[in-house]
Design an enzyme around this catalytic site. Structure first.
Site, PDB file in Angstrom:
ATOM      1  N   GLY B 196       0.790  -1.215   0.000  1.00 58.93           N
ATOM      2  CA  GLY B 196       0.000   0.000   0.000  1.00 58.93           C
ATOM      3  C   GLY B 196       0.821   1.262   0.000  1.00 58.93           C
ATOM      4  O   GLY B 196       0.298   2.344  -0.158  1.00 58.93           O
ATOM      5  N   SER B 222       6.342 -11.412  -3.553  1.00 60.79           N
ATOM      6  CA  SER B 222       5.195 -11.535  -4.452  1.00 60.79           C
ATOM      7  C   SER B 222       5.255 -10.459  -5.519  1.00 60.79           C
ATOM      8  O   SER B 222       5.975  -9.475  -5.400  1.00 60.79           O
ATOM      9  CB  SER B 222       3.901 -11.418  -3.658  1.00 60.79           C
ATOM     10  OG  SER B 222       3.946 -10.282  -2.851  1.00 60.79           O
ATOM     11  N   ILE B 225      -0.170  -6.964  -6.113  1.00 62.24           N
ATOM     12  CA  ILE B 225      -1.570  -7.371  -6.103  1.00 62.24           C
ATOM     13  C   ILE B 225      -2.392  -6.191  -6.604  1.00 62.24           C
ATOM     14  O   ILE B 225      -2.954  -6.226  -7.677  1.00 62.24           O
ATOM     15  CB  ILE B 225      -2.021  -7.802  -4.696  1.00 62.24           C
ATOM     16  CG1 ILE B 225      -1.182  -8.976  -4.230  1.00 62.24           C
ATOM     17  CG2 ILE B 225      -3.506  -8.189  -4.722  1.00 62.24           C
ATOM     18  CD1 ILE B 225      -1.518  -9.465  -2.853  1.00 62.24           C
ATOM     19  N   SER B 227      -0.946  -2.922  -6.220  1.00 63.42           N
ATOM     20  CA  SER B 227      -0.010  -1.794  -6.254  1.00 63.42           C
ATOM     21  C   SER B 227       0.688  -1.727  -7.614  1.00 63.42           C
ATOM     22  O   SER B 227       0.568  -2.637  -8.423  1.00 63.42           O
ATOM     23  CB  SER B 227       1.020  -1.969  -5.145  1.00 63.42           C
ATOM     24  OG  SER B 227       1.864  -3.062  -5.451  1.00 63.42           O
ATOM     25  N   ASP B 284      -9.158  -6.382  -0.709  1.00 62.90           N
ATOM     26  CA  ASP B 284      -8.241  -6.927   0.280  1.00 62.90           C
ATOM     27  C   ASP B 284      -9.026  -7.591   1.393  1.00 62.90           C
ATOM     28  O   ASP B 284     -10.138  -7.199   1.696  1.00 62.90           O
ATOM     29  CB  ASP B 284      -7.381  -5.804   0.889  1.00 62.90           C
ATOM     30  CG  ASP B 284      -6.344  -5.299  -0.079  1.00 62.90           C
ATOM     31  OD1 ASP B 284      -5.618  -6.141  -0.624  1.00 62.90           O
ATOM     32  OD2 ASP B 284      -6.277  -4.081  -0.281  1.00 62.90           O
TER      33      ASP B 284
END
Lengths: 524, 524
Positions: B196, B222, B225, B227, B284
């Site tokens: 975030g 990762s 997602i 961002s 989320d």
């Protein structure tokens, strides 16, 4: 703090797609790929538009042909099926655009879907405002929601997560986004059964009874959502239901009633899109159910609506308490959008009629209309009560006299003649199809049928192919309370393919208590 | 009431597909259609298997080649691209099956997805049991969930809808379903930043610092997602991250640390599938976040984990209260699965570093590691604090001495040498790419930067193409508190295509207060 930023005047002159749509033109070439109702556009990996726009597989794009615009999902052709300046469409997209091979389409990026923010807020527990619901419904109706976005919306509204204000706003938004019918005379009556009870095909009886008594009943029905057959699916096995608005109007003006598919007349296009996701997910929402039912009634121009709510442990509505709450909500939301709604709770402990599946349910209806001695008595009785209530609510007879009038019109053949006339007006009466493959399921002990699990019975009918295969489903031979002997058939599975028959039989084998038979006291 | 039904012995002998899989064989022919990660199987409308099984477009099917089985969505070819005994696959399905043209695949119906009942129950407000979550995670990891089913699961768990017991069960299920690493020595340390906050690329600094100090830090990161860039996306612009488990193990054994993509080593295959739906939905879930983070740490064999939670009004975590609750949950769920977790809340009011987007964030990291005078001080400071805490938690130094050790290793070049060695071991260090198209956004008044909206800044970077286009994103020139003069650049957009640059610029024009500049008192 005021707005303080602007793209620099020194930047090189850039043009977005919206300024120069004519540069995003591709010629259509047929590939013949069926993706059910999902619009897909195929473009070459070497397409210069794809490259300059940065589009990749699964990007959602606007595709325009003349003044028609659809939203389609991009699949990228990495082989040599398409030239760089060509595109192709899935069968559904060809239909929606009304496109022909060689047509030029204009392809552009989809603007950000602002209404999704409201869906996200709802997921996180905030209420949906009326303007937010209007924006969502408008985007859904225009096909701008991808399947996963629809799934998120449906899930966020599932169960009782929409309150009354949200339900009223959703209902109004759904009415506003579709076409709306008006009729030369009032009242315009309607009836609806809240689903979940297999074989509950009273609509196909109530319409001809009521219309033969002189009330106007222009009925739009839905296809199955999670059940083995919707009224539109069953009716389609005896007459066309896929009528345009104009064709529907002609039928109603001529016969006083019709039974057509609501999706074809696009009275509630957003609802149709939502149902396409709700069905495979097998999710229900009280608010969406109310909005779906009432928006279609209002859009069809109805003024008075009787709603049948079957209650039973394995019906959609499982308790009298839930039925009362749902009924109250239907009445209040109905009033808010100008409908007089009357609720009739009913027995939902077992299937109505004998057939489950489009053609098999239609056969039950035809038997009742023809006054066959073998016709299912429960279906007949329920239809008469409902038709009687519609006749009373619509002011055709005083309270208490509806049932007798309905029975007279059924017994004397008026309802049958009206049904035939309606079918002919819709495009022609036909015999429902018969399944090529059947299999009897027999009792393995003697005794009395104690209980029937509607949900698992419906599941068996669906595994046999209903509603997709119209002849598929099952015929129940032993209702609750009936005594059966060992080896006697309890129900018969019907399927259009051996594979589906086998699946359904496997499921029944694994669930032998779908129909529970109590031990026979006389047996050892 | 006992089981009482059996398919009749008199029924004709029927065989389901499972008895005779050899009859459902089709020869693969390439078509070259890219559907991103979605496995699709193409079969002719004239295929006898389709017909006998009753399959239609969008039916989900099992496709087997040798001992590999995938689930694919059926698209029906109504044209002449395929013969009746042929099938084709989307590019993703070819890859997953490891299939070659001419291979014979066995196609069969998918058994009913029983775990979906638990998802439905959750949607309706019931809790998910540990066995239910295990079944769901196993089915998701095996690719049995369709996109809309995954969307329903993600939506049902969104926000704070998973309680602690569900979160522990989900975490355990995710650990159990993937591979799990073990290492020859302990402790095995790790760090994680809750997303975030654009540009927060501390991982690429902490790993080389900590590894150069002698602790084992095998980092799986990762991709983004929601961002503009995940650590794996940024790292990929300087070295390969798509390593097999064996390759990752060799890097860690040689260098004491690595920064690889967790999805490639399939430590949490269910999580990867969930993220593919979460990302486009932009949803989320606290429970899924905790399970995702901790399952990957446990599966990677970590024993001690420092978790950085940036807090700010436009960061993912907006309040100290939320950070505390999330931190508590991470610590308790961590303990339940055998991890020592330490939480570090941090300042999340503005981006860390200057670049936002994979390559631009990597450039910031390289500047810090090389001790460039121009390197972003905030990124450097944050990374040092985190690295110091990891060194303390891992027992390398006593409490209070971690920061000094970390700073020494960074300033003296040990961290840079270690980073180069890790990149070389992963397949070779490279320079991050540069965008072909840029555009400066300038201040239209003079004044002090009062606030930066992280979310809308991230959105602008995403519209410019990040993370899909690695060079895309933006570079911030004026952090909060900095004075800017009229006409001075505030940030620069970077894109790989003119179309994407134009979209991002349009968005910035429509949102001029992304960076809010207070009126200059000295101005008239």
């Amino acid at each position: 703090m005021a707005p303080t930023l602007n793209p620099s005047a020194m930047a090189t002159g850039l043009s977005g797609h919206s300024d120069h749509p004519e540069t995003n033109v591709l010629r259509l070439r047929p590939l013949g790929i069926d993706t059910y109702q999902e619009p897909v556009i195929y473009m070459s990996a070497d397409c210069p538009i794809c490259r300059s726009e940065g589009w990749e597989a699964l990007t959602r794009l606007q595709v325009a042909l003349g003044d028609r615009v659809i939203v389609a999902t991009l699949n990228v052709v990495t082989g040599d099926l398409l030239a760089p300046d060509e595109a192709s469409l899935s069968d559904a997209a060809w239909r929606l655009l009304g496109a022909a091979p060689g047509d030029d389409v204009v392809v552009s990026s989809m603007p950000p879907l602002e209404s999704l923010s409201a869906v996200r807020a709802k997921v996180y527990g905030h209420a949906l405002s009326a303007p937010a619901l209007t924006a969502i419904v408008r985007d859904v109706a225009a096909g701008r929601y991808a399947a996963i976005e629809l799934a998120a919306f449906v899930t966020a509204c599932a169960g009782d997560r929409l309150d009354e204000a949200e339900t009223i706003a959703l209902t109004r938004a759904m009415i506003d986004v579709g076409d709306r019918l008006d009729w030369p005379r009032a009242p315009v009556v309607d009836k609806h059964s809240v689903g979940g009870l297999p074989g509950n095909r009273t609509t196909m009886l109530v319409v001809p009874i009521v219309a033969s008594c002189g009330l106007l009943m222009p009925k739009t029905s839905s296809r199955a959502i999670t059940s083995p057959a919707g009224t539109a699916d069953a009716m389609e096995t005896v007459a066309p239901v896929d009528l345009s608005l104009d064709a529907m109007r002609r039928v109603v003006e001529q016969e006083g009633g019709c039974i057509v598919w609501g999706g074809a007349v696009r009275l509630s296009p957003a609802d149709d899109a939502i149902i396409r996701v709700e069905r495979p997910l097998d999710l229900d929402s009280e608010g969406q159910l109310v909005a779906s039912v009432l928006s279609k009634k209002a859009a069809a121009g109805s003024t008075h609506v009787v709603i049948d709510i079957p209650v039973g442990p394995t019906a959609k509505v499982r308790s009298a308490e839930t039925a009362r709450r749902l009924g109250d909500r239907l009445v209040r939301v109905g009033a808010a959008v100008g409908l007089v709604v009357d609720i009739m709770p009913g027995d939902g402990t077992q299937p109505i009629g004998r057939g489950i599946g489009p053609a098999l349910e239609a056969r039950d209806v035809l038997a009742v209309l023809r006054n066959d001695a073998e016709a299912p008595a429960d279906l007949r009785a329920r239809a008469l009560v409902l038709a009687g209530r519609v006749l009373e609510l619509g002011g055709r007879v005083p309270e208490g006299e509806g049932l007798a009038l309905a029975r007279r019109h059924l017994e004397r053949g008026g309802a049958w003649r009206k049904f035939v006339a309606i079918c002919e007006a819709q495009g022609g009466l036909r015999e429902p199809p018969r399944a090529a493959y059947t299999r009897e399921i027999v009792a393995t002990r003697s005794g009395r049928v104690d209980a029937i699990d509607n949900r698992r019975l419906a599941r068996a009918a669906k595994l046999a192919g209903a509603p997709r295969s119209p002849a598929a489903g099952l015929v129940l031979h032993a209702p609750t309370g009936r005594h059966v002997s060992i080896g006697q058939p309890v129900f018969t599975l019907h399927a259009e393919s051996p594979g589906e028959l086998a699946y359904a039989a496997l499921y029944v084998e694994a669930n032998p208590d779908i129909v529970a038979i109590g031990a026979d006291e006389a047996q050892p």
